[in-house]
Design an enzyme around this catalytic site. Structure first.
Site, PDB file in Angstrom:
ATOM      1  NE  ARG A 164      39.753  42.022  41.075  1.00 46.00           N
ATOM      2  CZ  ARG A 164      39.864  43.210  41.652  1.00 46.00           C
ATOM      3  NH1 ARG A 164      38.868  43.713  42.317  1.00 46.00           N
ATOM      4  NH2 ARG A 164      40.984  43.875  41.567  1.00 46.00           N
TER       5      ARG A 164
ATOM      6  NE  ARG B 163      35.067  42.948  48.247  1.00 46.98           N
ATOM      7  CZ  ARG B 163      35.222  44.257  48.375  1.00 46.98           C
ATOM      8  NH1 ARG B 163      34.925  44.841  49.513  1.00 46.98           N
ATOM      9  NH2 ARG B 163      35.679  44.993  47.380  1.00 46.98           N
TER      10      ARG B 163
ATOM     11  NE  ARG C 121      39.028  39.423  52.283  1.00 45.74           N
ATOM     12  CZ  ARG C 121      38.769  40.656  52.562  1.00 45.74           C
ATOM     13  NH1 ARG C 121      37.597  41.147  52.334  1.00 45.74           N
ATOM     14  NH2 ARG C 121      39.687  41.443  53.046  1.00 45.74           N
TER      15      ARG C 121
ATOM     16  CG  ASP D 166      45.808  42.058  44.048  1.00 47.40           C
ATOM     17  OD1 ASP D 166      44.580  42.127  43.832  1.00 47.40           O
ATOM     18  OD2 ASP D 166      46.565  43.055  43.977  1.00 47.40           O
TER      19      ASP D 166
ATOM     20  CE1 TYR E 296      46.368  50.281  42.701  1.00 41.81           C
ATOM     21  CE2 TYR E 296      47.136  49.543  40.553  1.00 41.81           C
ATOM     22  CZ  TYR E 296      46.102  49.886  41.409  1.00 41.81           C
ATOM     23  OH  TYR E 296      44.811  49.842  40.959  1.00 41.81           O
TER      24      TYR E 296
HETATM   25  O1  1CP Z   1      38.717  36.186  40.014  1.00 42.29           O
HETATM   26  C1  1CP Z   1      39.643  36.996  39.970  1.00 42.29           C
HETATM   27  O2  1CP Z   1      39.800  37.786  39.025  1.00 42.29           O
HETATM   28  C2  1CP Z   1      40.569  36.985  41.139  1.00 42.29           C
HETATM   29  C3  1CP Z   1      41.990  37.327  40.971  1.00 42.29           C
HETATM   30  C4  1CP Z   1      42.307  38.814  40.948  1.00 42.29           C
HETATM   31  C5  1CP Z   1      42.819  39.545  39.872  1.00 42.29           C
HETATM   32  C6  1CP Z   1      43.026  39.041  38.457  1.00 42.29           C
HETATM   33  C7  1CP Z   1      42.235  39.722  42.045  1.00 42.29           C
HETATM   34  C8  1CP Z   1      41.718  39.409  43.381  1.00 42.29           C
HETATM   35  N1  1CP Z   1      42.773  40.923  41.655  1.00 42.29           N
HETATM   36  C9  1CP Z   1      43.131  40.856  40.339  1.00 42.29           C
HETATM   37  C10 1CP Z   1      43.761  41.879  39.518  1.00 42.29           C
HETATM   38  C11 1CP Z   1      43.905  43.258  40.049  1.00 42.29           C
HETATM   39  N2  1CP Z   1      44.200  43.668  41.320  1.00 42.29           N
HETATM   40  C12 1CP Z   1      43.900  44.402  39.233  1.00 42.29           C
HETATM   41  C13 1CP Z   1      43.749  44.377  37.712  1.00 42.29           C
HETATM   42  C14 1CP Z   1      42.320  44.217  37.290  1.00 42.29           C
HETATM   43  C15 1CP Z   1      41.423  45.403  37.573  1.00 42.29           C
HETATM   44  O3  1CP Z   1      41.612  46.450  36.944  1.00 42.29           O
HETATM   45  O4  1CP Z   1      40.543  45.227  38.404  1.00 42.29           O
HETATM   46  C16 1CP Z   1      44.117  45.530  40.037  1.00 42.29           C
HETATM   47  C17 1CP Z   1      44.169  46.970  39.612  1.00 42.29           C
HETATM   48  C18 1CP Z   1      44.311  45.062  41.379  1.00 42.29           C
HETATM   49  C19 1CP Z   1      44.644  45.868  42.572  1.00 42.29           C
HETATM   50  C20 1CP Z   1      43.615  45.707  43.626  1.00 42.29           C
HETATM   51  N3  1CP Z   1      43.511  44.576  44.383  1.00 42.29           N
HETATM   52  C21 1CP Z   1      42.559  46.566  43.939  1.00 42.29           C
HETATM   53  C22 1CP Z   1      42.275  47.934  43.297  1.00 42.29           C
HETATM   54  C23 1CP Z   1      42.836  49.000  44.175  1.00 42.29           C
HETATM   55  C24 1CP Z   1      42.682  50.432  43.683  1.00 42.29           C
HETATM   56  O5  1CP Z   1      42.309  51.262  44.522  1.00 42.29           O
HETATM   57  O6  1CP Z   1      42.973  50.759  42.515  1.00 42.29           O
HETATM   58  C25 1CP Z   1      41.800  45.947  44.965  1.00 42.29           C
HETATM   59  C26 1CP Z   1      40.586  46.477  45.665  1.00 42.29           C
HETATM   60  C27 1CP Z   1      42.413  44.677  45.207  1.00 42.29           C
HETATM   61  C28 1CP Z   1      41.942  43.621  46.157  1.00 42.29           C
HETATM   62  C29 1CP Z   1      41.380  42.406  45.501  1.00 42.29           C
HETATM   63  N4  1CP Z   1      42.073  41.621  44.589  1.00 42.29           N
HETATM   64  C30 1CP Z   1      41.306  40.539  44.252  1.00 42.29           C
HETATM   65  C31 1CP Z   1      40.054  40.643  44.977  1.00 42.29           C
HETATM   66  C32 1CP Z   1      38.914  39.654  44.932  1.00 42.29           C
HETATM   67  C33 1CP Z   1      40.125  41.809  45.749  1.00 42.29           C
HETATM   68  C34 1CP Z   1      39.070  42.321  46.734  1.00 42.29           C
HETATM   69  C35 1CP Z   1      39.546  41.877  48.061  1.00 42.29           C
HETATM   70  C36 1CP Z   1      38.488  41.562  49.054  1.00 42.29           C
HETATM   71  O7  1CP Z   1      37.980  42.511  49.640  1.00 42.29           O
HETATM   72  O8  1CP Z   1      38.211  40.364  49.293  1.00 42.29           O
END
Ligand code: 1CP
Length: 342
Positions: A24, A28, A37, A74, A151
């Site tokens: 990540r 943010r 964003r 994502d 999911y």
């Molecule tokens: O730099 C990076 O890593 C950006 C790319 C990236 C990756 C590799 C994002 C952007 N998401 C992911 C993987 C991801 N997405 C995972 C696997 C890694 C982990 O365990 O964290 C998972 C479970 C998700 C699903 C997801 N997407 C969630 C979790 C939801 C939950 O309740 O379980 C969330 C909050 C997101 C949104 C997201 N994806 C990425 C970002 C930067 C964000 C936050 C969005 C924002 O508010 O800007």
């Protein structure tokens, strides 16, 4: 030109200073991410606008000089490409329409149809290969099938993956078919990322830790093994990092069982234990507690050095045990890097 450090570590080379990137790392905690964003309007528009997705991927590289960039996308884009509705609720997270029956699994689009939705992701990869510094490795990724299925079945993140465990118990055939469909689509998705220029693939199995016993073999190991075998047969030599988060003792032997070149460790396992039990099979990645990038101070530096030292006898890529959080201090990332590289 000498080979990129991450690729050398993934081939099993021990380096005097471990290469480093962060899960990540585009996110943010960075003011420049929040600005891009806002320009995109919402998270999914950011993912599907190649120029903006490439811009946020490059931000942490420009700021910190990490050894790898991870494609900005994502894991939930793939379920969307398979035909589910996907939307993000501000302050809450992702929501999807659900699949809980055999009919629902049958109604999913075929793997061959995913590129209609996902082609902007491949364009982001192409832009990044042109714009990244020559020493920076580009990582493509997908969720592992079990995590993606949790999911798709629940329609959201869940603390215990209860709905997915329930479908597995009550309708194992439909559940297994769902895992197979995701596996097949993931192979095509990752192949397209590699063809566009991804140099390493990471598989995120964020919820692997809730699979027990034979279920861990059937739904964490087996789909990962199938994806890695297919990718390596289509793209010989492509390195794969697997992240079976919270696998605990099942980290032992995971690389051998799946064919992964590297196993990413969460911060619940001790670095000394993993150096003895997991690193003996090859490269490991990890495993600083992301909380330390919020707290900072002396503990951040001593823990960073302790992890570097624990893994210093074999191939190691420094990373966090899970994603950096929005409340992390960007200055603390600089302190972590100084402790690794200084
Ligand atoms: O730099 C990076 O890593 C950006 C790319 C990236 C990756 C590799 C994002 C952007 N998401 C992911 C993987 C991801 N997405 C995972 C696997 C890694 C982990 O365990 O964290 C998972 C479970 C998700 C699903 C997801 N997407 C969630 C979790 C939801 C939950 O309740 O379980 C969330 C909050 C997101 C949104 C997201 N994806 C990425 C970002 C930067 C964000 C936050 C969005 C924002 O508010 O800007």
């Amino acid at each position: 030109m000498s080979e990129k450090t991450i690729l050398r570590a993934l081939k099993g080379e021990r380096l005097p200073v471990p290469p480093v990137w962060m899960m990540r790392q585009a996110g943010r905690y960075l003011p420049e991410y929040r600005a891009t964003r806002a320009k995109a309007g919402d998270f999914l528009s950011l993912c599907y606008t190649p120029d903006l997705a490439a811009e946020v991927t490059l931000q942490p590289i420009n700021r910190y000089g990490f050894d790898a960039a991870i494609l900005f996308a994502d894991i939930l884009l793939l379920p969307q490409a398979l035909g589910l509705d996907l939307w993000f609720v501000t302050g809450e997270g992702p929501r999807l329409s659900t699949v809980t029956t055999a009919a629902g699994v049958r109604a999913l689009k075929p793997a061959s149809a995913i590129h209609d939705t996902l082609s902007p992701v491949y364009e982001t990869v192409r832009i990044l290969r042109r714009e990244l510094p020559s020493e920076t490795t580009l990582i493509g990724f997908a969720g592992a099938p079990w995590t993606v299925a949790t999911y798709m079945i629940a329609g959201r993140g869940t603390p215990d993956q209860g709905p997915a465990h329930a479908m597995k118990a009550e309708n194992r055939e439909a559940f297994s078919t769902l895992i197979d469909r995701i596996t097949e689509a993931t192979i095509d998705y990752l192949s397209a990322q590699i063809e566009a220029g991804a140099e390493v693939i990471k598989l995120f199995d964020s919820w692997a830790g809730s699979l027990r016993g034979q279920d861990f073999d059937d739904f964490a190991i087996e789909p990962t093994r199938q994806i890695i075998a297919a990718l390596k047969s289509r793209h010989p030599g492509i390195p794969v990092i697997a992240f079976p988060r919270e696998a605990g003792p099942r980290y032992t032997g995971f690389a051998r069982a799946t064919g992964a070149d590297c196993v990413a460790l969460d911060n619940s396992v001790s670095a000394d234990w993993a150096a003895a039990e997991v690193q003996k099979d090859g490269c490991v990645q990890g495993n600083l507690d992301p909380r330390l990038l919020v707290e900072g101070g002396e503990t951040l530096e001593t823990e960073t050095r302790r992890i570097v030292r624990a893994f210093s006898n074999g191939p190691h890529i420094f990373n966090l045990g899970h994603g950096i959080t929005p409340d992390a201090d960007p200055e603390n990332v600089q302190r972590m890097l100084a402790a690794i590289r200084g």
